[in-house]
Design a protein around this motif. Structure first.
Motif, short mmCIF file in Angstrom:
data_model
loop_
_atom_site.label_atom_id
_atom_site.label_comp_id
_atom_site.label_asym_id
_atom_site.label_seq_id
_atom_site.Cartn_x
_atom_site.Cartn_y
_atom_site.Cartn_z
N LEU A 3 0.84 -1.19 0.00
CA LEU A 3 0.00 0.00 0.00
C LEU A 3 0.89 1.24 0.00
O LEU A 3 1.83 1.33 0.78
N LYS A 4 0.58 2.20 -0.88
CA LYS A 4 1.32 3.46 -0.92
C LYS A 4 0.41 4.56 -0.42
O LYS A 4 -0.75 4.66 -0.82
N VAL A 5 0.95 5.39 0.46
CA VAL A 5 0.22 6.52 1.02
C VAL A 5 0.95 7.79 0.58
O VAL A 5 2.12 7.98 0.91
N TYR A 6 0.25 8.62 -0.16
CA TYR A 6 0.81 9.88 -0.63
C TYR A 6 0.41 10.94 0.38
O TYR A 6 -0.79 11.19 0.59
N ALA A 7 1.41 11.55 1.02
CA ALA A 7 1.11 12.43 2.14
C ALA A 7 2.21 13.46 2.36
O ALA A 7 3.35 13.26 1.97
N ASP A 8 1.80 14.54 2.99
CA ASP A 8 2.71 15.51 3.57
C ASP A 8 2.24 15.62 5.01
O ASP A 8 1.06 15.90 5.27
N GLU A 30 5.19 5.22 2.66
CA GLU A 30 4.81 6.63 2.61
C GLU A 30 5.57 7.31 1.48
O GLU A 30 6.79 7.25 1.41
N VAL A 31 4.82 7.95 0.60
CA VAL A 31 5.40 8.71 -0.50
C VAL A 31 5.15 10.18 -0.18
O VAL A 31 4.01 10.63 -0.14
N ARG A 32 6.24 10.90 0.08
CA ARG A 32 6.10 12.31 0.48
C ARG A 32 5.76 13.17 -0.73
O ARG A 32 6.43 13.11 -1.76
N VAL A 33 4.71 13.95 -0.56
CA VAL A 33 4.30 14.94 -1.55
C VAL A 33 4.40 16.29 -0.83
O VAL A 33 3.59 16.58 0.06
N ASP A 34 5.37 17.08 -1.19
CA ASP A 34 5.66 18.33 -0.47
C ASP A 34 4.70 19.43 -0.91
O ASP A 34 4.79 19.95 -2.03
N ILE A 35 3.80 19.80 0.01
CA ILE A 35 2.82 20.85 -0.30
C ILE A 35 3.53 22.19 -0.53
O ILE A 35 3.16 22.94 -1.43
N ALA A 36 4.54 22.47 0.28
CA ALA A 36 5.25 23.74 0.17
C ALA A 36 5.91 23.91 -1.20
O ALA A 36 6.04 25.03 -1.71
N GLU A 47 -2.70 12.27 -11.66
CA GLU A 47 -3.08 10.92 -12.11
C GLU A 47 -3.49 10.05 -10.92
O GLU A 47 -4.30 9.14 -11.07
N ILE A 48 -2.94 10.32 -9.76
CA ILE A 48 -3.29 9.59 -8.54
C ILE A 48 -4.54 10.20 -7.91
O ILE A 48 -5.45 9.49 -7.49
N ASN A 49 -4.55 11.53 -7.82
CA ASN A 49 -5.68 12.23 -7.22
C ASN A 49 -6.04 13.44 -8.09
O ASN A 49 -5.38 14.47 -8.03
N PRO A 50 -7.09 13.32 -8.89
CA PRO A 50 -7.46 14.43 -9.78
C PRO A 50 -7.88 15.70 -9.03
O PRO A 50 -7.86 16.78 -9.60
N MET A 51 -8.21 15.57 -7.73
CA MET A 51 -8.56 16.74 -6.93
C MET A 51 -7.30 17.48 -6.46
O MET A 51 -7.38 18.59 -5.96
N LYS A 52 -6.15 16.83 -6.58
CA LYS A 52 -4.83 17.40 -6.24
C LYS A 52 -4.72 17.78 -4.77
O LYS A 52 -4.09 18.78 -4.42
N LEU A 53 -5.33 16.98 -3.90
CA LEU A 53 -5.26 17.20 -2.46
C LEU A 53 -4.61 16.00 -1.79
O LEU A 53 -4.44 14.95 -2.41
N LEU A 54 -4.26 16.14 -0.53
CA LEU A 54 -3.65 15.06 0.23
C LEU A 54 -4.58 14.67 1.37
O LEU A 54 -5.30 15.53 1.88
N PRO A 55 -4.57 13.43 1.75
CA PRO A 55 -3.78 12.30 1.27
C PRO A 55 -4.47 11.57 0.12
O PRO A 55 -5.61 11.85 -0.21
N ALA A 56 -3.74 10.61 -0.41
CA ALA A 56 -4.27 9.67 -1.38
C ALA A 56 -3.55 8.34 -1.15
O ALA A 56 -2.47 8.31 -0.56
N ILE A 57 -4.19 7.26 -1.59
CA ILE A 57 -3.54 5.95 -1.49
C ILE A 57 -3.62 5.24 -2.83
O ILE A 57 -4.50 5.52 -3.65
N VAL A 58 -2.68 4.32 -3.02
CA VAL A 58 -2.71 3.39 -4.14
C VAL A 58 -2.50 2.01 -3.55
O VAL A 58 -1.50 1.77 -2.88
N ASP A 59 -3.46 1.15 -3.77
CA ASP A 59 -3.40 -0.23 -3.29
C ASP A 59 -3.53 -1.14 -4.51
O ASP A 59 -4.63 -1.40 -4.99
#
Length: 101
Positions: A3-8, A30-36, A47-59
């Motif tokens: 499981l991958k978790v895209y998060a900041d 955990e896959v870091r997505v730097d909001i800053a 492509e992972i989250n069309p809303m472009k917000l955090l978090p998101a997961i890929v399972d």
């Protein structure tokens, strides 16, 4: 596939998902997505989250975003998650929905 978790961790909803994973012993990457650095606005992340917000997961091939939806998915999909997180009883579950929504 893990499981991958895209998060900041600056994101409270992302921290809630990570905390749930840790408390329930669910293995994840955990896959870091730097909001800053606005990494959540890139076409690759869209492509992972069309809303472009955090978090998101890929399972595997399944992608999901919105922390409440992710928490429900995790509670229902992974063995060993205690029933009190997301009870089978519809009345108790409805109370959880009232808090999440």
């Amino acid at each position: 596939m893990k499981l991958k978790v895209y998060a900041d961790r600056m994101s409270q909803p992302a921290r809630a998902v990570i905390l749930f994973l840790k408390l329930n012993g669910i293995n994840y990457e955990e896959v870091r997505v730097d909001i800053a650095k606005r990494q959540h606005l890139t076409p690759e992340y869209a492509e992972i989250n069309p809303m472009k917000l955090l978090p998101a997961i890929v399972d595997g091939r399944f992608k999901l975003f919105e922390s409440h939806a992710i928490l429900i998915y995790l509670a229902c999909s992974f063995p060993g998650v205690a029933d009190h997180w997301y009870p089978a009883d519809v009345f108790k579950r409805s109370k959880i929905h009232s808090v999440l929504d």
